[in-house]
Motif scaffolding. Structure first.
Motif, PDB file in Angstrom:
ATOM      1  N   HIS A   1       0.813  -1.216   0.000  1.00  7.70           N
ATOM      2  CA  HIS A   1       0.000   0.000   0.000  1.00  7.70           C
ATOM      3  C   HIS A   1       0.847   1.267   0.000  1.00  7.70           C
TER       4      HIS A   1
ATOM      5  N   CYS B   1     -17.371  -7.588   0.093  1.00  9.15           N
ATOM      6  CA  CYS B   1     -16.325  -7.014  -0.767  1.00  9.15           C
ATOM      7  C   CYS B   1     -16.695  -7.155  -2.239  1.00  9.15           C
TER       8      CYS B   1
ATOM      9  N   GLU C   1      -8.422  -7.185  -8.322  1.00  8.91           N
ATOM     10  CA  GLU C   1      -8.532  -6.198  -7.251  1.00  8.91           C
ATOM     11  C   GLU C   1      -9.639  -6.596  -6.291  1.00  8.91           C
TER      12      GLU C   1
ATOM     13  N   ILE D   1     -11.902  -4.892  -3.312  1.00  7.24           N
ATOM     14  CA  ILE D   1     -12.313  -3.660  -2.629  1.00  7.24           C
ATOM     15  C   ILE D   1     -13.199  -4.074  -1.461  1.00  7.24           C
ATOM     16  N   THR D   2     -12.736  -3.821  -0.248  1.00  8.85           N
ATOM     17  CA  THR D   2     -13.474  -4.251   0.935  1.00  8.85           C
ATOM     18  C   THR D   2     -14.675  -3.341   1.186  1.00  8.85           C
ATOM     19  N   ALA D   3     -15.521  -3.749   2.142  1.00 12.10           N
ATOM     20  CA  ALA D   3     -16.719  -2.975   2.464  1.00 12.10           C
ATOM     21  C   ALA D   3     -16.365  -1.582   2.974  1.00 12.10           C
ATOM     22  N   ASN D   4     -15.194  -1.439   3.619  1.00 11.84           N
ATOM     23  CA  ASN D   4     -14.767  -0.111   4.072  1.00 11.84           C
ATOM     24  C   ASN D   4     -13.818   0.562   3.078  1.00 11.84           C
ATOM     25  N   GLU D   5     -13.876   0.093   1.814  1.00  8.05           N
ATOM     26  CA  GLU D   5     -13.240   0.722   0.651  1.00  8.05           C
ATOM     27  C   GLU D   5     -11.718   0.738   0.712  1.00  8.05           C
ATOM     28  N   ILE D   6     -11.125  -0.330   1.208  1.00  7.21           N
ATOM     29  CA  ILE D   6      -9.679  -0.522   1.102  1.00  7.21           C
ATOM     30  C   ILE D   6      -9.408  -1.364  -0.136  1.00  7.21           C
ATOM     31  N   HIS D   7      -8.459  -0.921  -0.972  1.00  6.35           N
ATOM     32  CA  HIS D   7      -8.163  -1.592  -2.238  1.00  6.35           C
ATOM     33  C   HIS D   7      -6.911  -2.473  -2.089  1.00  6.35           C
TER      34      HIS D   7
ATOM     35  N   SER E   1     -17.440 -14.295  -0.032  1.00  4.65           N
ATOM     36  CA  SER E   1     -17.922 -12.955   0.366  1.00  4.65           C
ATOM     37  C   SER E   1     -19.435 -12.902   0.467  1.00  4.65           C
TER      38      SER E   1
END
Length: 353
Positions: free
Chosen positions: A258, A297, A319, A321-327, A349
């Motif tokens: 990251h 996700c 890619e 993308i998690t529920a809290n918008e981390i890529h 998921s």
């Protein structure tokens, strides 16, 4: 004109250095006549090569304590090379193909995955790898249970009695005495692991047999999601809620960092209920480097990443993308492997907590 040797198998393995006692992930290619290993999959020149002619292979190799799924390849000049797979089935597949390649080259034959001739000889020994897969079958295999003993709760495990009962009922053995011998072989080869003090003491040689046909001797499959709760010993680690899910898929992928945006090989373990994707340093360390909560996700294939260096990216990307918008950006070794991972993560998921 001499033809190029056929590629039989390729993928990430962790290799022990020949000069220093360090383990590093390598892209390993098994050819008909040797094993090449590369620092990166995209490299054109191998970092080294082990000729197979006159070589021998030893698996499982238990020279390194808790480091699991290791096999040893000894070259004709008696130099040892140690490789570690990510999980049991992967190790067995590599060992099986390497053994066949050595047999073919020493006998002057060409490697072929499927023989066109039917053998008239019965196997001299039971195929432990095939038996292990049958034992793990969700429908017809050994049932994994939650068992309690000495104020501890053992999850995803089973008793010694249930192992012998299953071997008898599946006609793998004629009697329980044969079952003890076969179960002891499965234990010594790493297909079964002891859980709790009773079975561990027997496995360490403190009993008449390494395996115990007892209702209070507990065992589990490696990478099954086993964990122990309660007043546990140092070896029975109490795991968090996120580790309690059944392992659905595992293997090595490239992951982009990251901060520095560089790519590193990581071992990934996908669990269901709860839905988590944990990633580890494949060269060592039992604790994960991170965890991705997959509930809700989005996972999709990505065709290009313009901010990445060309030698790092093979364009087999996906890619998360998690529920809290981390890529999270990951790279598979092939398009087929990418599709498998995407489908598995999507399924988990939707159903996992």
């Amino acid at each position: 004109m001499e033809r190029e040797p056929m590629r039989i198998r390729e993928g990430y393995l962790v290799k022990k250095g020949s000069m220093f006692n360090t383990w590093k992930p390598m892209w390993v290619v098994l050819l008909e006549d040797g094993i090449e290993f590369y620092k990166r999959k995209a490299d054109n020149s191998p970092k080294g090569m082990v000729p197979l002619k006159g070589s021998s292979i030893n698996s499982p190799c238990q020279d390194f304590g808790k480091r699991m799924f290791v096999f040893k390849l000894t070259a004709a000049k008696q130099q040892d090379h140690f490789f570690q797979a990510a999980y049991l089935e992967e190790r067995d597949a590599w060992v099986r193909d390497i053994k066949k390649a050595i047999h073919c080259i020493d006998g002057g034959q060409r490697f072929a995955r499927k023989s066109t001739r039917k053998s008239i000889r019965l196997p001299e020994t039971i195929n432990l790898s095939a038996l292990y897969l049958s034992m793990k079958d969700p429908e017809k295999g050994i049932k994994e249970l939650k068992l309690e003993k000495d104020k501890k709760v053992f999850n995803h495990c089973f008793t010694g009695v249930s192992v012998i009962d299953w071997l008898v009922s599946s006609n793998s053995i004629r009697n329980r005495k044969e079952g003890l011998m076969l179960a002891s072989s499965l234990l010594s080869e790493g297909y079964l692991q002891p859980a709790g003090d009773t079975s561990k003491a027997a496995a360490e040689g403190l009993s008449d047999t390494p395996f115990l046909d007892l209702s209070d001797a507990y065992y589990y499959f490696p990478d099954s999601g086993f964990f122990c709760e309660g007043n546990s010993s140092d070896d029975d680690v109490v795991l968090k809620e996120e580790f309690r899910g059944i392992i659905v898929k595992q293997g090595c992928l490239l992951k982009q960092g990251h901060r520095r945006k560089n790519w590193k090989v990581r071992k990934f373990v996908l669990r269901d209920d709860p839905a988590y994707l944990h990633y580890y340093d494949p060269a060592g360390g039992e604790e994960p480097l991170g965890a991705i909560h997959l509930r809700g996700c989005v996972v999709t294939a990505v065709e290009d990443m313009p901010d990445s260096k060309k030698y790092d990216v093979d364009n087999i990307l996906f890619e998360i993308i998690t529920a809290n918008e981390i890529h999270y950006y990951l790279q598979a070794a092939s398009s087929a492997e990418r599709t498998e991972w995407i489908k598995a993560i999507q399924a988990v998921s939707r159903t996992g907590k």
